[in-house]
Design an enzyme around this catalytic site. Structure first.
Site, PDB file in Angstrom:
ATOM      1  N   GLY A  85       0.760  -1.297   0.070  1.00  0.00           N
ATOM      2  CA  GLY A  85      -0.001  -0.070  -0.067  1.00  0.00           C
ATOM      3  C   GLY A  85       0.903   1.255  -0.107  1.00  0.00           C
ATOM      4  O   GLY A  85       1.933   1.215   0.292  1.00  0.00           O
TER       5      GLY A  85
ATOM      6  N   GLN B 170       3.432  10.128   0.855  1.00  0.00           N
ATOM      7  CA  GLN B 170       4.718   9.211   1.053  1.00  0.00           C
ATOM      8  C   GLN B 170       5.457   9.221  -0.462  1.00  0.00           C
ATOM      9  O   GLN B 170       6.596   8.710  -0.782  1.00  0.00           O
ATOM     10  CB  GLN B 170       4.291   7.581   0.923  1.00  0.00           C
ATOM     11  CG  GLN B 170       3.752   7.202   2.411  1.00  0.00           C
ATOM     12  CD  GLN B 170       3.752   5.819   2.540  1.00  0.00           C
ATOM     13  OE1 GLN B 170       2.689   5.341   2.077  1.00  0.00           O
ATOM     14  NE2 GLN B 170       4.657   5.034   3.065  1.00  0.00           N
TER      15      GLN B 170
ATOM     16  N   CYS C  45       6.449  -0.079   7.118  1.00  0.00           N
ATOM     17  CA  CYS C  45       6.032   1.067   6.424  1.00  0.00           C
ATOM     18  C   CYS C  45       6.944   1.528   5.539  1.00  0.00           C
ATOM     19  O   CYS C  45       8.296   1.737   5.705  1.00  0.00           O
ATOM     20  CB  CYS C  45       5.541   2.370   7.401  1.00  0.00           C
ATOM     21  SG  CYS C  45       5.086   3.776   6.341  1.00  0.00           S
ATOM     22  N   LEU C  46       6.668   1.713   4.137  1.00  0.00           N
ATOM     23  CA  LEU C  46       7.912   2.233   3.296  1.00  0.00           C
ATOM     24  C   LEU C  46       8.585   3.486   3.777  1.00  0.00           C
ATOM     25  O   LEU C  46       9.451   3.887   3.320  1.00  0.00           O
ATOM     26  CB  LEU C  46       7.269   2.341   1.955  1.00  0.00           C
ATOM     27  CG  LEU C  46       6.603   1.146   1.208  1.00  0.00           C
ATOM     28  CD1 LEU C  46       6.173   1.320  -0.138  1.00  0.00           C
ATOM     29  CD2 LEU C  46       7.430  -0.205   1.282  1.00  0.00           C
TER      30      LEU C  46
ATOM     31  N   HIS D  35      -3.549   1.451   7.708  1.00  0.00           N
ATOM     32  CA  HIS D  35      -2.647   2.058   7.929  1.00  0.00           C
ATOM     33  C   HIS D  35      -2.214   3.115   6.884  1.00  0.00           C
ATOM     34  O   HIS D  35      -1.888   4.123   7.245  1.00  0.00           O
ATOM     35  CB  HIS D  35      -1.489   0.727   7.462  1.00  0.00           C
ATOM     36  CG  HIS D  35       0.022   1.286   7.135  1.00  0.00           C
ATOM     37  ND1 HIS D  35       1.075   0.749   8.405  1.00  0.00           N
ATOM     38  CD2 HIS D  35       0.563   2.197   6.355  1.00  0.00           C
ATOM     39  CE1 HIS D  35       2.160   1.299   7.833  1.00  0.00           C
ATOM     40  NE2 HIS D  35       1.931   2.072   6.624  1.00  0.00           N
ATOM     41  N   GLU D  36      -2.863   2.858   5.570  1.00  0.00           N
ATOM     42  CA  GLU D  36      -2.967   3.935   4.393  1.00  0.00           C
ATOM     43  C   GLU D  36      -3.935   5.119   5.008  1.00  0.00           C
ATOM     44  O   GLU D  36      -3.514   6.252   4.812  1.00  0.00           O
ATOM     45  CB  GLU D  36      -3.357   3.388   3.255  1.00  0.00           C
ATOM     46  CG  GLU D  36      -2.402   2.306   2.870  1.00  0.00           C
ATOM     47  CD  GLU D  36      -1.114   2.431   2.944  1.00  0.00           C
ATOM     48  OE1 GLU D  36      -0.505   3.771   2.537  1.00  0.00           O
ATOM     49  OE2 GLU D  36      -0.148   1.780   3.035  1.00  0.00           O
TER      50      GLU D  36
ATOM     51  N   HIS E 112      -2.130   7.371   7.155  1.00  0.00           N
ATOM     52  CA  HIS E 112      -1.086   8.306   6.498  1.00  0.00           C
ATOM     53  C   HIS E 112      -1.891   9.735   5.865  1.00  0.00           C
ATOM     54  O   HIS E 112      -1.045  10.640   6.162  1.00  0.00           O
ATOM     55  CB  HIS E 112      -0.402   7.537   5.157  1.00  0.00           C
ATOM     56  CG  HIS E 112       0.425   6.911   5.518  1.00  0.00           C
ATOM     57  ND1 HIS E 112       1.887   7.241   5.901  1.00  0.00           N
ATOM     58  CD2 HIS E 112       1.004   5.526   5.270  1.00  0.00           C
ATOM     59  CE1 HIS E 112       2.677   6.407   5.954  1.00  0.00           C
ATOM     60  NE2 HIS E 112       2.108   5.159   5.624  1.00  0.00           N
TER      61      HIS E 112
HETATM   62 ZN    ZN Z   1       3.067   3.328   5.394  1.00  0.00          ZN
END
Ligand code: ZN
Length: 208
Positions: free
Chosen positions: A69, A74, A120-121, A162-163, A166
């Site tokens: 995701g 991001q 998380c990226l 999670h997204e 963000h």
């Molecule tokens: Zn993330």
């Protein structure tokens, strides 16, 4: 494997989604950058080529970073959009994007919390255990302005939560106890360069 694209079942979907094939890889922002702490601006213009290109680029970036995701902040864009390409705990692959998502969770007494490793990226190279409800529903819009309702269970429910976090300026480490957060941030410091190198290698091999 069954595939749901934008919540609708399709017979098959390419391993590399066409969105990712069209897209360009953008830089992934890292914890500490102010855009990750902003409540993202809502999408007000639908059906534009800019929005379609952003979604393509987010798919390409997510693939290179090996994520399931990715939210627009991001890739340093202040817009309420996220994308996913995520296999759930039941062997179903979910692919799609959503704008201006609102998360609905069950009332507290009907919630079933499940603890799992989460990463998380934007916190590259770290993971931490986090309990989240095992079901989630997000309501929003596709890029053309059609209403969407996306339901997730298990790992996909985790991704939806999670997204959405963000886009509200949140990061999963905010939900982790202090000590585990410190461990995760140290892990990130130790691993981030290796993660960046791996992403660069995947991008190069893919010709992006
Ligand atoms: Zn993330």
């Amino acid at each position: 494997m069954p595939v749901l694209v934008l919540g609708k079942r399709v017979d098959a979907y390419p391993d590399i989604p066409p969105e990712a094939e069209r897209g360009a890889v953008r830089r992934v922002t890292v914890i500490g950058e102010p855009i990750l702490r902003k409540i993202c601006a809502p999408v007000v213009e639908f059906g534009t080529s800019e929005l379609a290109a952003l979604i393509d680029d987010m798919f390409a970036t997510m693939r290179v970073a090996e994520g399931c995701g990715l939210a627009a902040n991001q890739v340093d864009v202040d817009l309420s959009v996220f994308v996913w390409d995520c296999e759930d705990d039941y062997g179903v692959r979910h692919v799609g994007h959503i704008a201006n998502p609102i998360l609905n969770t069950l009332p507290a007494d009907r919630r079933n919390l499940v603890e799992a490793r989460e990463g998380c990226l934007s916190v590259p190279g770290a993971r931490a255990d986090l309990a989240r409800p095992d079901k989630a529903i997000v309501r929003g819009w596709d890029m053309h302005g059609n209403p969407l309702v996306i339901e997730g269970s298990g790992y996909f429910a985790r991704a939806l939560q999670h997204e959405t976090d963000h886009l509200n300026g949140g990061l999963y480490v905010d939900r982790v106890p202090d000590r585990a957060r410190k461990v995760a941030l140290r892990e990130m410091e130790n691993n981030r360069e290796a993660v960046f190198a791996r992403r660069a290698r995947i991008a190069a091999e893919w010709g992006k």
